[in-house]
Design an enzyme around this catalytic site. Structure first.
Site, PDB file in Angstrom:
ATOM      1  N   GLY A 231       0.789  -1.237   0.000  1.00  0.00           N
ATOM      2  CA  GLY A 231       0.000   0.000   0.000  1.00  0.00           C
ATOM      3  C   GLY A 231       0.812   1.272   0.000  1.00  0.00           C
ATOM      4  N   GLU A 269       4.654  -6.428   2.290  1.00  0.00           N
ATOM      5  CA  GLU A 269       4.431  -7.091   0.990  1.00  0.00           C
ATOM      6  C   GLU A 269       3.988  -6.007   0.019  1.00  0.00           C
ATOM      7  OE1 GLU A 269       1.652 -10.208   2.261  1.00  0.00           O
ATOM      8  OE2 GLU A 269       0.018  -8.765   2.101  1.00  0.00           O
ATOM      9  N   CYS A 270       4.979  -5.326  -0.553  1.00  0.00           N
ATOM     10  CA  CYS A 270       4.697  -4.191  -1.434  1.00  0.00           C
ATOM     11  C   CYS A 270       4.731  -4.624  -2.894  1.00  0.00           C
ATOM     12  CB  CYS A 270       5.740  -3.100  -1.218  1.00  0.00           C
ATOM     13  SG  CYS A 270       5.516  -2.228   0.343  1.00  0.00           S
ATOM     14  N   GLY A 271       3.856  -4.031  -3.672  1.00  0.00           N
ATOM     15  CA  GLY A 271       3.832  -4.248  -5.110  1.00  0.00           C
ATOM     16  C   GLY A 271       4.172  -2.953  -5.832  1.00  0.00           C
ATOM     17  N   ARG A 272       3.203  -2.046  -5.827  1.00  0.00           N
ATOM     18  CA  ARG A 272       3.325  -0.805  -6.594  1.00  0.00           C
ATOM     19  C   ARG A 272       4.635  -0.049  -6.322  1.00  0.00           C
ATOM     20  NH1 ARG A 272      -1.133   1.637  -8.445  1.00  0.00           N
ATOM     21  NH2 ARG A 272      -2.334   0.568  -6.836  1.00  0.00           N
ATOM     22  N   CYS A 347     -12.823   0.085 -29.677  1.00  0.00           N
ATOM     23  CA  CYS A 347     -14.096   0.694 -30.056  1.00  0.00           C
ATOM     24  C   CYS A 347     -14.975   0.856 -28.820  1.00  0.00           C
ATOM     25  CB  CYS A 347     -14.787  -0.162 -31.099  1.00  0.00           C
ATOM     26  SG  CYS A 347     -13.687  -0.545 -32.456  1.00  0.00           S
ATOM     27  N   TYR A 376       0.768  -2.818 -12.063  1.00  0.00           N
ATOM     28  CA  TYR A 376      -0.660  -2.790 -12.401  1.00  0.00           C
ATOM     29  C   TYR A 376      -0.894  -2.181 -13.789  1.00  0.00           C
ATOM     30  CZ  TYR A 376      -0.805  -3.729  -7.424  1.00  0.00           C
ATOM     31  OH  TYR A 376      -0.587  -4.278  -6.191  1.00  0.00           O
TER      32      TYR A 376
HETATM   33  C1  PLP Z   1      -2.354  -6.078  -3.702  1.00  0.00           C
HETATM   34  C2  PLP Z   1      -1.867  -6.524  -2.392  1.00  0.00           C
HETATM   35  C3  PLP Z   1      -0.620  -6.095  -1.927  1.00  0.00           C
HETATM   36  C4  PLP Z   1       0.242  -5.109  -2.654  1.00  0.00           C
HETATM   37  O1  PLP Z   1      -0.324  -3.846  -2.635  1.00  0.00           O
HETATM   38  P1  PLP Z   1       0.471  -2.582  -3.205  1.00  0.00           P
HETATM   39  O2  PLP Z   1      -0.507  -1.481  -3.007  1.00  0.00           O
HETATM   40  O3  PLP Z   1       0.793  -2.841  -4.621  1.00  0.00           O
HETATM   41  O4  PLP Z   1       1.706  -2.420  -2.380  1.00  0.00           O
HETATM   42  C5  PLP Z   1      -0.175  -6.612  -0.725  1.00  0.00           C
HETATM   43  N1  PLP Z   1      -0.920  -7.499  -0.021  1.00  0.00           N
HETATM   44  C6  PLP Z   1      -2.123  -7.919  -0.442  1.00  0.00           C
HETATM   45  C7  PLP Z   1      -2.885  -8.890   0.374  1.00  0.00           C
HETATM   46  C8  PLP Z   1      -2.642  -7.437  -1.632  1.00  0.00           C
HETATM   47  O5  PLP Z   1      -3.845  -7.851  -2.040  1.00  0.00           O
END
Ligand code: PLP
Length: 400
Positions: A231, A269-272, A347, A376
């Site tokens: 997040g 647990e970071c993604g973005r 379209c 994403y």
């Molecule tokens: C999507 C998600 C994340 C990653 O979130 P980011 O906003 O990309 O850091 C971490 N944990 C869980 C459970 C998620 O669903």
């Protein structure tokens, strides 16, 4: 904006070809640098996992595997992708609706922990573990009652499909501490998305600590692992503005000083925040026209490759990469010192990447370069709607 040299060279090369430019470019060297810095700045006992739903390309996973503590996954398919990139990487298996088959496959793939989202799921995991003569470590994902320090909270503190309602925690605690095959390790509290404020994130961690300390007393357990989710955000409107990571880690260092010693691991647990900046989406302008007073740039590409802007309902930032090559026999439509809306090749009127954005000049044949496209982007898009060809995916800085 001056593009990094490798990207500049790539765009020059592709713009000189006959097919219109349409590609994602990923800077793996920059990704490794960024994530190494993030990991190095975390105080013990914090560890950074990569939430791979943000971008699950094999090259990205392979680049990150030696740097992060492991991968957070939410499907059997993601487990298979991690194992293909790194057979021994640590895996945290979450997700709101796991099938019994996936749970069994996760145990067979030796995942490190499962993040559990309901009482029934505890029974399913217990059954899968005992059938294999195993004991598996679990965290309970809780949808906190709140109130939260800020309004950016998206996944908890209100009705969502995620986690166990705080009111149902007593039943879940009773099950997790008595069902065979389960070892309760702690809690999982991912509650917010794309948060741009270090202060809010730290306030959130304070709430997590106080809540979990109270649960330890209430349920007579000792937590070993606390998952504080991902997040951490990226500012798509003001790309010069960054989440203040230094301020965050300073506050984090004070925060970990207040934790009991038996909390042996704090999982992020970071993604973005890890992969957004490494990706660029570059598309050629096929046409420029005016329609009911609005200037449109139509590109080879769109939301079927890059759904992020429609999903967040924003105009995605881009720069114009000028391409001089043009057929002298054809008119070359353009807009100058005006606002332009960038639409894709689909379209549907929803296929818009940026709306009403001021530009100095954009011509048919130029290339629009969308930054912050590494998380994403491709992964959340409906690639085959309208059956256009997929973009090229170029991984720069591989093995450097
Ligand atoms: C999507 C998600 C994340 C990653 O979130 P980011 O906003 O990309 O850091 C971490 N944990 C869980 C459970 C998620 O669903």
């Amino acid at each position: 904006m001056t593009l990094p040299d490798a990207l500049d060279a790539l765009l020059r090369d592709r713009a000189a070809r006959d097919e219109p430019v349409c590609l994602f470019a990923y800077d793996l060297a920059g990704l490794r640098r960024h994530v190494s810095d993030v990991v190095a700045s975390l105080p013990a006992p914090c560890r950074m996992y990569y939430a791979m739903k943000a971008n699950s390309a094999g090259e990205i996973l392979a680049a990150l595997a030696p740097i992060v503590a492991g991968f957070e996954v939410a499907s059997g398919g993601e487990i298979a992708k991690v194992r293909a990139a790194d057979p021994s990487a640590a895996i945290l298996f979450g997700g709101p609706a796991k099938t019994p088959g996936e749970i069994g496959a996760a145990l067979d793939a030796d995942v490190t922990r499962l993040h559990v989202e309901s009482l029934l799921e505890l029974y399913r995991i217990s059954a899968a573990a005992t059938a294999r003569g195993r004991t598996v470590e679990v965290l309970l994902r809780v949808n906190l009652a709140g109130p939260f320090p800020d309004a950016t909270i998206a996944m908890a503190g209100r009705p969502t499909q995620f986690g166990i309602d705080e009111a149902d925690l007593p039943a879940a605690m009773a099950a997790v501490t008595t069902l065979p095959g389960l070892r309760f390790a702690g809690f999982h509290l991912h509650s917010l998305s794309n948060n741009l404020s270090a202060e809010t994130h730290l306030a959130m961690l304070g709430l997590y600590r106080d809540t979990v300390l109270a649960w330890e007393k209430e349920f007579g357990v000792e937590v070993e692992v606390l998952d504080v989710g991902g997040g951490i955000g990226v500012d798509y409107q003001d790309t010069a503005h960054r989440f203040d990571w230094d301020a965050f880690t300073r506050g984090l260092t004070s925060w970990v000083g207040t934790l009991p010693a038996h909390w042996r691991e704090i999982q992020f647990e970071c993604g973005r925040y890890l992969t957004a900046a490494c990706g660029t989406y570059a598309v050629e302008v096929l046409d420029v026209k005016r329609n009911h007073g609005v200037a449109w740039a139509l590109v080879r590409g769109g939301t079927h490759h890059f759904r992020l802007p429609v999903s967040w309902q924003h105009s995605h930032p881009f720069t114009v990469f000028a391409v001089d090559r043009w057929d002298p026999e054809a008119p070359r439509p353009s807009v100058t010192d005006d606002r332009v809306t960038v639409a894709g090749e689909l379209c549907t009127p929803k296929d818009v990447l940026a709306r009403d954005v001021p530009v100095a000049a954009v011509r048919a044949g130029d290339v629009l370069v969308f930054e912050l496209a590494g998380a994403y982007g491709w992964d959340i898009s409906h690639h085959d709607f309208l059956s256009h060809p997929h973009p090229e995916h170029v991984f720069l800085g591989q093995g450097t």
